[in-house]
Design a protein around this motif. Structure first.
Motif, PDB file in Angstrom:
ATOM      1  N   SER A  59       0.844  -1.197   0.000  1.00 46.47           N
ATOM      2  CA  SER A  59       0.000   0.000   0.000  1.00 46.47           C
ATOM      3  C   SER A  59       0.879   1.247   0.000  1.00 46.47           C
ATOM      4  O   SER A  59       2.112   1.162   0.013  1.00 46.47           O
ATOM      5  CB  SER A  59      -0.898  -0.010   1.237  1.00 46.47           C
ATOM      6  OG  SER A  59      -0.102   0.045   2.412  1.00 46.47           O
ATOM      7  N   ASP A  60       0.232   2.419  -0.011  1.00 48.21           N
ATOM      8  CA  ASP A  60       0.980   3.675   0.012  1.00 48.21           C
ATOM      9  C   ASP A  60       1.832   3.797   1.268  1.00 48.21           C
ATOM     10  O   ASP A  60       2.904   4.415   1.251  1.00 48.21           O
ATOM     11  CB  ASP A  60       0.018   4.863  -0.079  1.00 48.21           C
ATOM     12  CG  ASP A  60      -0.673   4.919  -1.438  1.00 48.21           C
ATOM     13  OD1 ASP A  60      -0.111   4.335  -2.389  1.00 48.21           O
ATOM     14  OD2 ASP A  60      -1.753   5.521  -1.540  1.00 48.21           O
ATOM     15  N   SER A  61       1.396   3.182   2.357  1.00 46.98           N
ATOM     16  CA  SER A  61       2.131   3.243   3.619  1.00 46.98           C
ATOM     17  C   SER A  61       3.211   2.173   3.734  1.00 46.98           C
ATOM     18  O   SER A  61       3.923   2.113   4.731  1.00 46.98           O
ATOM     19  CB  SER A  61       1.156   3.101   4.792  1.00 46.98           C
ATOM     20  OG  SER A  61       0.466   1.863   4.725  1.00 46.98           O
ATOM     21  N   GLU A  63       2.647  -1.183   3.637  1.00 45.69           N
ATOM     22  CA  GLU A  63       2.176  -2.439   4.218  1.00 45.69           C
ATOM     23  C   GLU A  63       1.900  -3.464   3.116  1.00 45.69           C
ATOM     24  O   GLU A  63       1.324  -3.130   2.086  1.00 45.69           O
ATOM     25  CB  GLU A  63       0.898  -2.196   5.019  1.00 45.69           C
ATOM     26  CG  GLU A  63       1.089  -1.282   6.218  1.00 45.69           C
ATOM     27  CD  GLU A  63      -0.209  -1.061   6.974  1.00 45.69           C
ATOM     28  OE1 GLU A  63      -1.244  -1.622   6.533  1.00 45.69           O
ATOM     29  OE2 GLU A  63      -0.183  -0.335   7.976  1.00 45.69           O
ATOM     30  N   GLN A  65       0.097  -6.128   0.923  1.00 42.20           N
ATOM     31  CA  GLN A  65      -1.322  -6.335   0.653  1.00 42.20           C
ATOM     32  C   GLN A  65      -1.586  -7.609  -0.155  1.00 42.20           C
ATOM     33  O   GLN A  65      -2.740  -7.958  -0.374  1.00 42.20           O
ATOM     34  CB  GLN A  65      -1.876  -5.129  -0.126  1.00 42.20           C
ATOM     35  CG  GLN A  65      -1.731  -3.794   0.584  1.00 42.20           C
ATOM     36  CD  GLN A  65      -2.666  -3.681   1.778  1.00 42.20           C
ATOM     37  OE1 GLN A  65      -3.857  -3.985   1.670  1.00 42.20           O
ATOM     38  NE2 GLN A  65      -2.130  -3.258   2.912  1.00 42.20           N
ATOM     39  N   ILE A  98      -7.131  -4.170  -1.744  1.00 42.19           N
ATOM     40  CA  ILE A  98      -7.045  -2.755  -2.083  1.00 42.19           C
ATOM     41  C   ILE A  98      -8.105  -2.035  -1.272  1.00 42.19           C
ATOM     42  O   ILE A  98      -9.313  -2.267  -1.466  1.00 42.19           O
ATOM     43  CB  ILE A  98      -7.258  -2.504  -3.596  1.00 42.19           C
ATOM     44  CG1 ILE A  98      -6.147  -3.186  -4.415  1.00 42.19           C
ATOM     45  CG2 ILE A  98      -7.267  -1.010  -3.892  1.00 42.19           C
ATOM     46  CD1 ILE A  98      -6.275  -2.984  -5.906  1.00 42.19           C
ATOM     47  N   ASN A  99      -7.633  -1.187  -0.351  1.00 42.58           N
ATOM     48  CA  ASN A  99      -8.562  -0.505   0.564  1.00 42.58           C
ATOM     49  C   ASN A  99      -9.455  -1.511   1.298  1.00 42.58           C
ATOM     50  O   ASN A  99     -10.677  -1.352   1.382  1.00 42.58           O
ATOM     51  CB  ASN A  99      -9.413   0.525  -0.194  1.00 42.58           C
ATOM     52  CG  ASN A  99      -8.575   1.669  -0.748  1.00 42.58           C
ATOM     53  OD1 ASN A  99      -7.547   2.022  -0.191  1.00 42.58           O
ATOM     54  ND2 ASN A  99      -9.038   2.229  -1.866  1.00 42.58           N
ATOM     55  N   LYS A 100      -8.823  -2.601   1.748  1.00 41.09           N
ATOM     56  CA  LYS A 100      -9.492  -3.662   2.507  1.00 41.09           C
ATOM     57  C   LYS A 100     -10.521  -4.428   1.689  1.00 41.09           C
ATOM     58  O   LYS A 100     -11.360  -5.135   2.238  1.00 41.09           O
ATOM     59  CB  LYS A 100     -10.154  -3.084   3.765  1.00 41.09           C
ATOM     60  CG  LYS A 100      -9.167  -2.459   4.742  1.00 41.09           C
ATOM     61  CD  LYS A 100      -9.881  -1.965   5.989  1.00 41.09           C
ATOM     62  CE  LYS A 100      -8.880  -1.347   6.967  1.00 41.09           C
ATOM     63  NZ  LYS A 100      -9.544  -0.880   8.216  1.00 41.09           N
ATOM     64  N   PRO A 265      -3.936   2.849  -5.564  1.00 40.95           N
ATOM     65  CA  PRO A 265      -3.354   3.115  -4.245  1.00 40.95           C
ATOM     66  C   PRO A 265      -2.286   2.115  -3.835  1.00 40.95           C
ATOM     67  O   PRO A 265      -1.705   2.248  -2.754  1.00 40.95           O
ATOM     68  CB  PRO A 265      -4.570   3.028  -3.313  1.00 40.95           C
ATOM     69  CG  PRO A 265      -5.507   2.095  -4.000  1.00 40.95           C
ATOM     70  CD  PRO A 265      -5.323   2.324  -5.466  1.00 40.95           C
ATOM     71  N   ALA A 266      -2.014   1.113  -4.662  1.00 41.39           N
ATOM     72  CA  ALA A 266      -1.021   0.091  -4.328  1.00 41.39           C
ATOM     73  C   ALA A 266      -0.073  -0.103  -5.497  1.00 41.39           C
ATOM     74  O   ALA A 266      -0.359   0.268  -6.639  1.00 41.39           O
ATOM     75  CB  ALA A 266      -1.701  -1.228  -3.970  1.00 41.39           C
TER      76      ALA A 266
END
Length: 385
Positions: A59-61, A63, A65, A98-100, A265-266
């Motif tokens: 992810s952007d942070s 983490e 995924q 992606i975004n959970k 976002p990933a």
């Protein structure tokens, strides 16, 4: 693998079928640069890219995924007539969040050695809480025609569309499977056909143009190691759907170090440095200038000379030992030569050795000191003499 897969689940609410599609009025074609690039591909070169790789989706942070795996290998395909075709087999699949939201896709493709599509099946899904979405796309070449079957399922609503294109009208078409192989070729060559316009399918399964652009080289960190990568951007120029761009960060041998879908976002990236294949450096043959041979200074040649000299000396000694009369004849000649000391040595020698000739009467060495020797006459005059 079946050429006409049967999709199960749901009821088709809409089925459409088109031959050469509505874009036949304004055909979309690949340009000459794209065709030239595809024609430059050789089977020997493509065999350098038969390897698998796994990237981690982050992810952007930062983490994790999920993961993406891409595999290219030699394969064989059996058509409906039972005929085997040796080809390239591309298998790629991913699964993550992606975004959970659970999502994933898979791809299986059979390619000829010049990147023509033989068969490809792909599937992607997004498991939304409200309405799960799934799309299946099947491509198969049959009777010089490409059959494109797209099936979209949203909840219980299913829509199927089938388009048939003649293979001659889609020259320069790059499928998803072919794209994964071509990226490895570009990285290996460190060259992108920037002026080439290929054909591809957009997110709606419609034919459109696809281009590549070189974004230069960058240095990235992989497992605490600084590595230079070759960056290529692919653009899908959709006419009806949403245009898309994807950036690929490639190592020199074609391994994918990073993949960024613009707007997503990933991204996908590797965390372990693979064994990178180095290009075989072909050295030009050495050029040796002309050099005079001084054999006395060459230890090997000089040693051979001494050995040969000794071999001849022993051979000569052996021969003279077996024929003592030779020494006597030569000694007599030298003795009489030194006693007489004639001005014409050749004539004296001919007269001295004439008794040994079976063709003449015996003569003494003092018969005539002025007799003309046969050695002093032309060959044509020997009989007269």
């Amino acid at each position: 693998m079946s050429s006409n897969p049967v999709f199960s689940g749901g009821t088709d609410s809409q089925v459409t079928s088109q031959v050469d599609g509505p874009d036949n009025l304004h055909p979309i074609e690949a340009n000459a640069d794209a065709i030239l690039f595809l024609n430059s591909l050789q089977q020997e070169e493509l065999q350098l890219f038969l390897f698998s790789e796994t990237l981690v989706m982050v992810s952007d942070s930062g983490e994790p995924q999920g993961e993406l795996t891409i595999q290219v290998q030699k394969g064989s395909r059996v058509d409906e007539f039972g005929i085997f075709t040796h080809c390239l087999f591309v298998h790629a699949f991913s699964r993550g969040f992606i975004n959970k939201t659970v999502c994933g896709n898979s791809l299986q493709g059979y390619l000829s050695w010049n990147m023509e599509i033989l068969e490809q099946q792909s599937q992607e899904f997004i498991k939304l809480q409200s309405i799960p979405m799934e799309q299946k796309l099947n491509l198969v070449t049959k009777d010089d025609r490409l059959i494109i079957t797209r099936r979209v399922k949203e909840g219980e609503d299913v829509k199927t569309e089938r388009i048939t294109k003649s293979c001659s009208s889609i020259a320069g078409f790059i499928s998803e499977a072919a794209n994964l192989v071509l990226l490895r070729v570009m990285a290996w060559r460190q060259m992108v056909p920037s002026n080439a316009r290929f054909l591809a399918l957009d997110t709606e399964g419609k034919l459109c143009h696809s281009t590549y652009q070189c974004l230069g080289s960058q240095t990235v960190e992989i497992n605490h190691q600084q590595v230079e990568v070759f960056v290529v951007e692919q653009n899908i120029h959709s006419q009806v759907g949403i245009p898309s761009s994807c950036q690929f960060y490639l190592l020199s041998d074609g391994h994918l170090a990073k993949r960024i879908q613009v707007g997503s976002p990933a991204c996908c990236m590797i965390f372990k440095m693979p064994n990178v294949r180095e290009k075989d450096e072909i050295e030009s043959p050495p050029v040796f200038g002309k050099k005079d041979l001084v054999w006395e200074e060459d230890a090997e040649l000089y040693s051979k000379f001494i050995d040969r000299k000794e071999e001849l000396r022993l051979s000569h000694s052996r021969y003279l030992g077996q024929h003592p009369e030779a020494k006597a004849i030569i000694s007599d000649f030298l003795l009489f030569l030194l006693l007489s000391q004639p001005e014409d040595v050749v004539t004296f020698a001919s007269e001295h050795f004439s008794p040994y000739s079976p063709f003449e009467m015996p003569l003494t060495s003092w018969t005539s000191k002025h007799r003309l020797s046969l050695f002093c006459l032309p060959v044509s005059s020997w009989k007269e003499a």
